[in-house]
Scaffold this motif. Structure first.
Motif, PDB file in Angstrom:
ATOM      1  N   ASP A 376     -35.331 -60.648  -6.071  1.00 55.75           N
ATOM      2  CA  ASP A 376     -36.496 -60.583  -6.968  1.00 55.75           C
ATOM      3  C   ASP A 376     -37.269 -59.502  -6.420  1.00 55.75           C
ATOM      4  OD1 ASP A 376     -38.078 -62.045  -5.343  1.00 55.75           O
ATOM      5  OD2 ASP A 376     -37.771 -63.789  -6.534  1.00 55.75           O
ATOM      6  N   ASN A 377     -38.527 -59.241  -6.889  1.00 57.07           N
ATOM      7  CA  ASN A 377     -39.424 -58.044  -6.401  1.00 57.07           C
ATOM      8  C   ASN A 377     -40.532 -58.947  -5.850  1.00 57.07           C
ATOM      9  OD1 ASN A 377     -38.229 -55.641  -6.904  1.00 57.07           O
ATOM     10  ND2 ASN A 377     -38.492 -56.068  -9.002  1.00 57.07           N
ATOM     11  N   SER A 378     -40.498 -60.067  -5.053  1.00 57.02           N
ATOM     12  CA  SER A 378     -41.750 -60.889  -4.519  1.00 57.02           C
ATOM     13  C   SER A 378     -41.728 -60.329  -3.193  1.00 57.02           C
ATOM     14  CB  SER A 378     -41.285 -62.129  -4.633  1.00 57.02           C
ATOM     15  OG  SER A 378     -40.274 -62.491  -3.653  1.00 57.02           O
ATOM     16  N   GLY A 414     -37.522 -53.208  -5.416  1.00 56.67           N
ATOM     17  CA  GLY A 414     -38.416 -53.382  -3.920  1.00 56.67           C
ATOM     18  C   GLY A 414     -37.982 -53.549  -2.812  1.00 56.67           C
ATOM     19  N   TYR A 459     -42.678 -53.571  -1.758  1.00 55.47           N
ATOM     20  CA  TYR A 459     -43.427 -54.588  -2.574  1.00 55.47           C
ATOM     21  C   TYR A 459     -44.125 -53.820  -3.754  1.00 55.47           C
ATOM     22  CZ  TYR A 459     -46.589 -58.103  -4.394  1.00 55.47           C
ATOM     23  OH  TYR A 459     -47.333 -58.950  -5.202  1.00 55.47           O
ATOM     24  N   PHE A 460     -45.077 -52.816  -3.341  1.00 58.12           N
ATOM     25  CA  PHE A 460     -45.649 -52.059  -4.419  1.00 58.12           C
ATOM     26  C   PHE A 460     -44.816 -51.393  -5.391  1.00 58.12           C
ATOM     27  CE2 PHE A 460     -49.234 -52.346  -1.127  1.00 58.12           C
ATOM     28  CZ  PHE A 460     -50.019 -53.260  -2.013  1.00 58.12           C
ATOM     29  N   GLN A 463     -43.253 -53.575  -7.738  1.00 59.68           N
ATOM     30  CA  GLN A 463     -44.126 -54.091  -8.987  1.00 59.68           C
ATOM     31  C   GLN A 463     -44.244 -52.687  -9.935  1.00 59.68           C
ATOM     32  OE1 GLN A 463     -45.307 -57.135  -8.671  1.00 59.68           O
ATOM     33  NE2 GLN A 463     -43.911 -57.331  -6.971  1.00 59.68           N
TER      34      GLN A 463
END
Length: 465
Positions: A376-378, A414, A459-460, A463
């Motif tokens: 995931d993109n966490s 990400g 990360y950014f 998102q």
């Protein structure tokens, strides 16, 4: 109780709390032995650790035995594909940097006191033009840093070489999507300067002292050859390094160059020999014999280009050692880089293969763990991807199909960007060699900066997209 005799004085009584001095404690004894026999104690500990490692090896476990084979296979692949064609030319170039580039020129353009826009601009541009992997750039980085380049520009050069690879960015955009290719390009360019600037700021006092020391030492150190000749020498050697390692890619223009890579490399080598004869006053006879031997090796064994490269480099260094004192110093500096870096690189590649395996194969760490951890993109997934990228070894362009496979297995965008930003610039062998140049603390800071920035950027990006 008997009274003391008159002719014999009474013995003084000992205090109750004070006893005869006893033997030192076991801890004190071991501490004293360590200080007295420090070298022998380290040898003993090393032998015990090696014995324990061998004793407890999980032989018979399929995953462990497969991981050992993967480590050996990756190391063999690296030795066949990179040592002769990539590293040996890089060592020769690094040795020449230490001899034929004046320290004054390095200090003016890359030194701690050089104008920052000039220093970081030259470092990033120079690194970008190389388009080499994270290991091939190491001898060149060590050469310019030891020659007097500031820490910040040297770090920028170190990151820019493998990370800002124009073809890799184009292939990323074509295979993984335009937005990921653009994000990789922008992130790598900014990182190269930003990480260098942060390192320069963190160690500004040490760099100021180093700059003052260098100024006292290079006053009479100027190159004995015209600037144009020196630029031609390094341009031809870097051209040989780049074209000899021109990799295949899914691009018509790139493949057109790839089809002519060896004729171009041979032409550059011939021009290098001519330059050494005309401007460096080398004897033409031995170089002509060397050219014939290299040509015969290329014609008789075209499937082994490493043989021609090995003969060419060996003959060049042999002739350099016979020419003059500068040539002998060139050989000595090149050998110094070789003996320091090659064992660390091979050991690091072996460890990387043992842990993570080759692309498409598993090591000790199962691949489904990786896919699950970065699915995931966490922030946690992005951090794991950046750390994995920092420890894995990527040769030029191989990171794209690896990330493509991980995306197909469910990897978030990400973490994919974080892997692309951290992976090409760092690896286990890369870290081991950087430590010999910068020391443990600066190496840790550099690695942490790369991982942290790759994580935040990934990360950014995850998102947003």
């Amino acid at each position: 109780m008997s009274e003391p005799s008159a002719d014999r004085p009474a013995e003084p009584a000992l205090p109750a709390a004070q006893g005869q001095p006893g033997k030192p404690s076991l801890f004190a004894h071991l501490l004293g032995f360590w200080h007295q026999q420090r070298g022998q104690a380290r040898l003993l500990l090393g032998m015990c650790a090696l014995f324990a490692l061998i004793y407890f090896l999980p032989l018979g476990q399929p995953r462990f035995e497969n991981a050992v084979l993967e480590g050996l296979r990756l190391t063999q692949w690296y030795a066949r594909e990179h040592v002769i064609l990539c590293l040996l030319p890089a060592f020769v170039i690094a040795g020449a940097l230490a001899v034929y580039i004046s320290q004054g020129a390095v200090m003016r353009h890359l030194g701690p006191s050089a104008p920052k826009p000039v220093a970081f601009g030259v470092a990033s541009l120079s690194g970008t033009l190389l388009a080499v992997c994270s290991c091939t750039v190491l001898p060149l980085f060590g050469g310019i840093y030891r020659r007097g380049a500031g820490l910040g520009p040297a770090i920028t050069f170190l990151y820019a070489g493998p990370a800002i690879n124009v073809m890799a960015i184009v292939v990323t955009a074509k295979v993984l999507g335009a937005e990921l290719g653009i994000a990789r390009a922008v992130g790598a360019i900014l990182f190269s300067v930003l990480i260098g600037a942060i390192m320069q700021l963190l160690y500004r006092r040490e760099e100021s002292a180093r700059a003052a020391s260098s100024k006292r030492g290079f006053a009479s150190d100027e190159a004995g050859h015209p600037l144009g000749d020196v630029v031609a020498l390094f341009g031809l050697m870097i051209g040989i390094l780049v074209f000899a390692n021109w990799a295949q890619a899914d691009s018509a223009a790139w493949m057109a160059v790839h089809a002519w890579k060896w004729p171009i490399t041979a032409l550059l080598a011939a021009l290098l020999g001519l330059l050494l004869v005309r401007r460096w006053q080398w004897a033409p006879g031995p170089l002509l014999v060397l050219a014939v031997l290299v040509g015969l090796a290329a014609l008789l064994r075209p499937q082994w280009p490493e043989l021609a490269m090995l003969i060419g480099i060996g003959g060049l260094m042999l002739q350099a050692s016979r020419e003059n004192a500068a040539g002998q110093e060139w050989v000595a500096q090149s050998w110094d880089f070789t003996r320091q870096i090659v064992p660390l690189l091979l050991g690091g590649v072996l460890i990387a293969g043992l842990l993570l395996g080759r692309p498409g194969h598993e090591g000790l760490i199962p691949s489904h763990w990786v896919a699950w951890a970065v699915g995931d993109n966490s922030l946690a997934s992005t951090l794991i991807a950046a750390v994995l990228g920092a420890f894995m070894y990527f040769s030029t362009l191989t990171e794209v199909p690896i990330v493509e496979g991980l995306l197909g297995a469910g990897m978030g965008k990400g973490p994919a960007l974080a892997l692309l930003l951290a992976g090409p610039a760092l690896s286990i062998p890369n870290m081991l060699v950087i430590r010999t140049v910068l020391g443990t603390q600066k190496t840790l800071v550099y690695c942490l900066l790369v991982v942290a920035m790759a994580t935040l950027t990934g990360y950014f990006y995850g998102q947003l997209f």
